[in-house]
Write a protein that holds these residues in place. Structure first.
Motif, short mmCIF file in Angstrom:
data_model
loop_
_atom_site.label_atom_id
_atom_site.label_comp_id
_atom_site.label_asym_id
_atom_site.label_seq_id
_atom_site.Cartn_x
_atom_site.Cartn_y
_atom_site.Cartn_z
N VAL A 1 23.48 70.98 81.14
CA VAL A 1 23.24 70.50 79.78
C VAL A 1 24.47 70.82 78.94
CG1 VAL A 1 21.76 70.66 77.74
CG2 VAL A 1 20.75 70.83 80.01
N GLU A 2 25.35 69.85 78.81
CA GLU A 2 26.58 70.01 78.04
C GLU A 2 26.35 69.58 76.59
OE1 GLU A 2 30.33 69.10 80.63
OE2 GLU A 2 28.81 67.60 81.10
N ALA A 3 26.89 70.35 75.66
CA ALA A 3 26.70 70.03 74.25
C ALA A 3 27.27 68.66 73.90
CB ALA A 3 27.36 71.11 73.39
N GLY A 4 28.40 68.30 74.50
CA GLY A 4 29.01 67.02 74.19
C GLY A 4 28.24 65.84 74.74
N ALA A 5 27.70 66.00 75.96
CA ALA A 5 27.00 64.89 76.60
C ALA A 5 25.54 64.79 76.18
CB ALA A 5 27.09 65.04 78.13
N LEU A 6 24.92 65.94 75.92
CA LEU A 6 23.49 65.98 75.58
C LEU A 6 23.31 66.79 74.29
CD1 LEU A 6 22.15 66.80 79.16
CD2 LEU A 6 22.23 64.54 78.11
N PRO A 7 23.81 66.33 73.16
CA PRO A 7 23.80 67.15 71.93
C PRO A 7 22.42 67.53 71.45
CG PRO A 7 24.43 64.88 71.45
CD PRO A 7 24.45 65.02 72.94
N ARG A 8 21.45 66.60 71.50
CA ARG A 8 20.11 66.90 70.98
C ARG A 8 19.39 67.88 71.91
NH1 ARG A 8 17.76 63.31 67.57
NH2 ARG A 8 16.21 64.97 67.38
N VAL A 9 19.46 67.64 73.20
CA VAL A 9 18.80 68.53 74.16
C VAL A 9 19.44 69.92 74.11
CG1 VAL A 9 18.39 68.96 76.61
CG2 VAL A 9 18.04 66.67 75.68
N HIS A 10 20.76 69.97 74.04
CA HIS A 10 21.47 71.25 74.00
C HIS A 10 21.09 72.05 72.76
CE1 HIS A 10 24.88 74.00 73.22
NE2 HIS A 10 24.90 74.11 74.53
N ALA A 11 21.06 71.39 71.60
CA ALA A 11 20.71 72.08 70.35
C ALA A 11 19.29 72.64 70.41
CB ALA A 11 20.85 71.12 69.17
N SER A 12 18.38 71.87 70.99
CA SER A 12 17.00 72.33 71.11
C SER A 12 16.90 73.55 72.02
CB SER A 12 16.12 71.20 71.66
OG SER A 12 14.81 71.66 71.94
N GLY B 1 8.46 71.28 68.41
CA GLY B 1 7.28 70.51 68.78
C GLY B 1 7.14 70.47 70.29
N LEU B 2 6.35 69.53 70.76
CA LEU B 2 6.03 69.44 72.19
C LEU B 2 7.28 69.41 73.06
CD1 LEU B 2 3.81 68.95 74.40
CD2 LEU B 2 4.22 66.51 74.06
N LEU B 3 8.24 68.54 72.73
CA LEU B 3 9.43 68.39 73.56
C LEU B 3 10.28 69.65 73.54
CD1 LEU B 3 10.43 64.72 72.71
CD2 LEU B 3 9.47 65.58 74.83
N ASP B 4 10.34 70.32 72.41
CA ASP B 4 11.11 71.56 72.33
C ASP B 4 10.49 72.65 73.21
OD1 ASP B 4 13.08 70.84 70.12
OD2 ASP B 4 11.17 70.42 69.15
N VAL B 5 9.16 72.72 73.22
CA VAL B 5 8.48 73.69 74.08
C VAL B 5 8.76 73.38 75.54
CG1 VAL B 5 6.25 74.59 74.81
CG2 VAL B 5 6.68 74.17 72.39
N VAL B 6 8.66 72.11 75.91
CA VAL B 6 8.85 71.72 77.31
C VAL B 6 10.28 72.01 77.77
CG1 VAL B 6 8.95 69.73 78.86
CG2 VAL B 6 7.02 69.99 77.31
N GLY C 1 12.74 73.80 76.05
CA GLY C 1 13.19 75.15 75.76
C GLY C 1 12.66 76.19 76.72
N SER C 2 11.48 75.95 77.27
CA SER C 2 10.90 76.89 78.23
C SER C 2 11.64 76.84 79.56
CB SER C 2 9.42 76.58 78.45
OG SER C 2 8.69 76.72 77.24
N CYS C 3 12.49 75.84 79.74
CA CYS C 3 13.27 75.69 80.97
C CYS C 3 14.70 76.19 80.81
CB CYS C 3 13.29 74.22 81.40
SG CYS C 3 11.67 73.55 81.81
N ALA C 4 14.99 76.90 79.70
CA ALA C 4 16.36 77.32 79.42
C ALA C 4 16.93 78.19 80.54
CB ALA C 4 16.42 78.07 78.09
N ALA C 5 16.16 79.16 81.00
CA ALA C 5 16.66 80.05 82.07
C ALA C 5 16.90 79.26 83.35
CB ALA C 5 15.66 81.18 82.32
#
Length: 244
Positions: free
Chosen positions: A197-208, A172-177, A179-183
């Motif tokens: 963005v650490e998986a342990g500290a930010l699990p939801r953001v990291h997974a997205s 959705g909107l947040l994933d696009v915003v 995820g487009s910043c992954a690089a």
């Protein structure tokens, strides 16, 4: 009541490595919209771009739909969701879930206004304690966002939820915003010498980020972070050598 006609002529002005332009491209790709893409050199902006976005001095992205221009990434994302509302790939929750719609807009704006500006400061800061302080501040703000997402969007994130994305099974909107910043996130981690963005500290953001990165690769919109870092550092060196 007949459904409104979808826009017919769509052109997007963007730039390689621009996360905000990538947001617009990814939204169009998710919706399956056919569009013409115009690559811009932001150091030598075209007359067309300057004319289409005079308010922001020719910044990208600019979306031209049936001859009329729209600028600012978040504005474009919401427009794309509305203009092609009959297609799959809904960016915002349905209108009968106004609380979730408002929360999605809020966290997208929070990232745009409170987190994203820090990323540029981290990259171009002199280094040492100044850079370390900016990294800590960015992580703190991301932690605030992570906690808010877990509260406002409890379904998703993998690990027993309904899907890997912040909105659940589909992006959705947040994933696009985000995820487009992954690089850009990987570039910052390289510059900072630690994971932003650490998986342990930010699990939801990291997974997205991980899940959306796979989509972007399929769309052909992803950017190798090594190439992005090299270009940004080259631009930094040129700026240092330019006359005052």
């Amino acid at each position: 009541m007949a459904a409104p006609e979808e826009p017919r002529e769509v052109k997007l002005y963007g730039a390689w490595g621009s996360a905000h332009a990538a947001m617009a491209r990814n939204a169009l790709e998710l919706k399956g919209v056919r569009y013409e893409y115009a690559e811009e050199d932001l150091e030598r902006k075209s007359e067309a771009l300057l004319r289409l976005n005079p308010v922001h001095g020719g910044k990208v992205p600019v979306l031209v739909v049936d001859g009329r221009a729209l600028s600012e990434s978040l504005v474009i994302l919401e427009y794309v969701d509305e203009a092609w509302s009959g297609r799959a790939g809904r960016l915002l929750p349905p209108r009968d879930r106004p609380r979730e719609r408002a929360a999605a807009r809020f966290w997208a704006r929070f990232f745009h206004d409170e987190v994203s500006p820090l990323s540029h400061l981290v990259l171009f800061a002199a280094g040492g304690e100044e850079r370390a302080g900016l990294v800590r501040e960015m992580k703190d703000r991301m932690a605030v966002m992570e906690a808010g997402i877990q509260r406002d969007f409890p379904l998703g994130g993998g690990g027993g939820g309904e899907g890997p994305f912040l909105h659940g099974r589909e992006p959705g909107l947040l994933d696009v915003v985000l995820g487009s910043c992954a690089a850009g996130t990987r570039v910052l981690s390289s510059v900072a010498g630690e994971e932003i963005v650490e998986a342990g500290a930010l699990p939801r953001v990291h997974a997205s980020l991980v899940a959306f990165d796979e989509l972007a690769a399929a769309f052909g919109t992803s950017v190798p972070h090594e190439s992005l870092l090299a270009r940004l550092l080259e631009r930094k060196e040129r700026a240092r050598g330019a006359p005052a």
